[in-house]
Design an enzyme around this catalytic site. Structure first.
Site, PDB file in Angstrom:
ATOM      1  N   GLU A 237      -0.161  -5.266   6.195  1.00 52.66           N
ATOM      2  CA  GLU A 237       1.162  -5.331   5.549  1.00 52.66           C
ATOM      3  C   GLU A 237       2.074  -6.312   6.296  1.00 52.66           C
ATOM      4  OE1 GLU A 237       1.416  -0.853   3.627  1.00 52.66           O
ATOM      5  OE2 GLU A 237       2.152  -1.164   5.645  1.00 52.66           O
TER       6      GLU A 237
ATOM      7  N   THR B 261       0.847  -1.201   0.000  1.00 53.21           N
ATOM      8  CA  THR B 261       0.000   0.000   0.000  1.00 53.21           C
ATOM      9  C   THR B 261       0.881   1.249   0.000  1.00 53.21           C
ATOM     10  OG1 THR B 261      -1.800  -1.124   1.130  1.00 53.21           O
ATOM     11  CG2 THR B 261      -1.729   1.257   1.395  1.00 53.21           C
ATOM     12  N   GLY B 262       0.402   2.298  -0.695  1.00 53.02           N
ATOM     13  CA  GLY B 262       1.139   3.563  -0.693  1.00 53.02           C
ATOM     14  C   GLY B 262       1.475   3.990  -2.109  1.00 53.02           C
TER      15      GLY B 262
ATOM     16  N   LYS C  52      14.202   7.687   1.772  1.00 52.22           N
ATOM     17  CA  LYS C  52      13.707   6.839   2.868  1.00 52.22           C
ATOM     18  C   LYS C  52      14.842   6.170   3.644  1.00 52.22           C
ATOM     19  CE  LYS C  52       9.316   7.343   1.657  1.00 52.22           C
ATOM     20  NZ  LYS C  52       8.485   6.287   1.168  1.00 52.22           N
TER      21      LYS C  52
ATOM     22  N   LYS D 233       7.075   1.229   8.928  1.00 51.46           N
ATOM     23  CA  LYS D 233       5.972   1.267   7.973  1.00 51.46           C
ATOM     24  C   LYS D 233       4.705   1.710   8.703  1.00 51.46           C
ATOM     25  CE  LYS D 233       5.209  -1.989   5.011  1.00 51.46           C
ATOM     26  NZ  LYS D 233       4.862  -0.924   4.044  1.00 51.46           N
TER      27      LYS D 233
ATOM     28  N   ASP E 276       6.390  -4.132  -1.283  1.00 47.23           N
ATOM     29  CA  ASP E 276       5.756  -3.050  -0.519  1.00 47.23           C
ATOM     30  C   ASP E 276       6.722  -1.876  -0.387  1.00 47.23           C
ATOM     31  OD1 ASP E 276       3.891  -1.682   0.987  1.00 47.23           O
ATOM     32  OD2 ASP E 276       3.576  -3.294   2.442  1.00 47.23           O
ATOM     33  N   GLY E 277       6.189  -0.732  -0.016  1.00 45.57           N
ATOM     34  CA  GLY E 277       7.008   0.451   0.246  1.00 45.57           C
ATOM     35  C   GLY E 277       7.395   0.508   1.712  1.00 45.57           C
TER      36      GLY E 277
END
Ligand code: 5RP
Length: 232
Positions: A109, A32-33, A127, A100, A87-88
């Site tokens: 997640e 998600t994101g 990041k 996260k 995922d991010g």
């Protein structure tokens, strides 16, 4: 090019590289994101070109995007066998530990990251941090019942919590919980804090992902950088 457009192109670059790890027949955990959104878009293009995969989404927003991109999804009730999750992350340290939950989807997640045989994290270079915390608060998902009391117990470990709000109301996760954002400076021992937080009654999960990342893919102005986790 504006700085935001610039960062977006780095996110897209990382997303594009991550999709090369997906093979025919894979079951893929879908993050998600804004970075995961690029992954879903590219995966959708590949599916439309003939790639046969199934997705397991980490949020309703992601499920929606995936459906619109033509990616077939497994239901939440199935006993998934996930090959790869992509995922991010909000922060990544040199050991590939993560914070996260900026988007509020940390519980699903983490369930999907734990269920996947391989976890690939895609980020832009901003990041990366030497030590987790400080510039980004740690999201802690709690049940609404007695949340101020839970907040006090969390703060006893160090730091200050802020109940997450959206449009003037308390933000509720897709699982019906609240999020306390914990501002507590540098997190010197993420593994210990992850465990300590989850021992507090009322805490459902927290946004520390320790020792879970297998591969980090970073979009940088110099190109894509890939870092494999060092496993003992
Ligand atoms: C959502 C997350 C996201 O992966 C994280 O917030 C990163 O998002 P973005 O790619 O938009 O920066 O944990 O709960």
């Amino acid at each position: 090019m504006s700085p935001t457009q610039d960062i977006d192109s780095l996110k897209r670059m990382a997303a594009l590289a991550s999709v090369d790890y997906i093979r025919d027949g894979h079951v893929v955990g879908l993050g998600t994101g804004s970075t995961a959104r690029y992954v879903i878009a590219v995966l959708g293009e590949r599916v439309r070109a003939g790639l046969a995969i199934k997705g397991v989404p980490t949020s309703e927003e992601t499920a929606d995007l995936a459906r619109r991109a033509g990616i077939p999804l497994l239901s939440y009730e199935e006993d998934w066998s996930i090959d790869v999750a992509i995922d991010g992350a909000d922060q990544v340290d040199p050991q590939l530990n993560l914070i996260k939950g900026g988007g509020g989807a940390l519980l699903r997640e983490k369930i999907i990251a734990a269920a996947a045989r391989q976890l690939i994290i895609v980020v832009d270079h901003t990041k990366r941090v030497p030590v987790l915390g400080n510039s980004f608060p740690l999201p802690v998902e709690v049940i609404p019942f007695g949340w101020p009391n839970t907040a006090r117990r969390i703060e006893a470990l160090g730091g200050k919590t802020v109940i997450r709000q959206r449009r003037g109301r308390i933000f509720t996760t897709e699982s019906g919980h609240y999020i306390l954002d914990l501002h507590e400076g540098h997190i010197e021992d993420p593994a210990a804090l992850e465990t300590q937080l989850n021992r507090i009654p009322g805490v459902v999960e927290n946004g520390l992902f320790v020792g879970r990342t297998d591969l980090l893919i970073v979009g940088t102005p110099r190109g894509v950088e890939v870092q494999q986790a060092a496993r003992q």
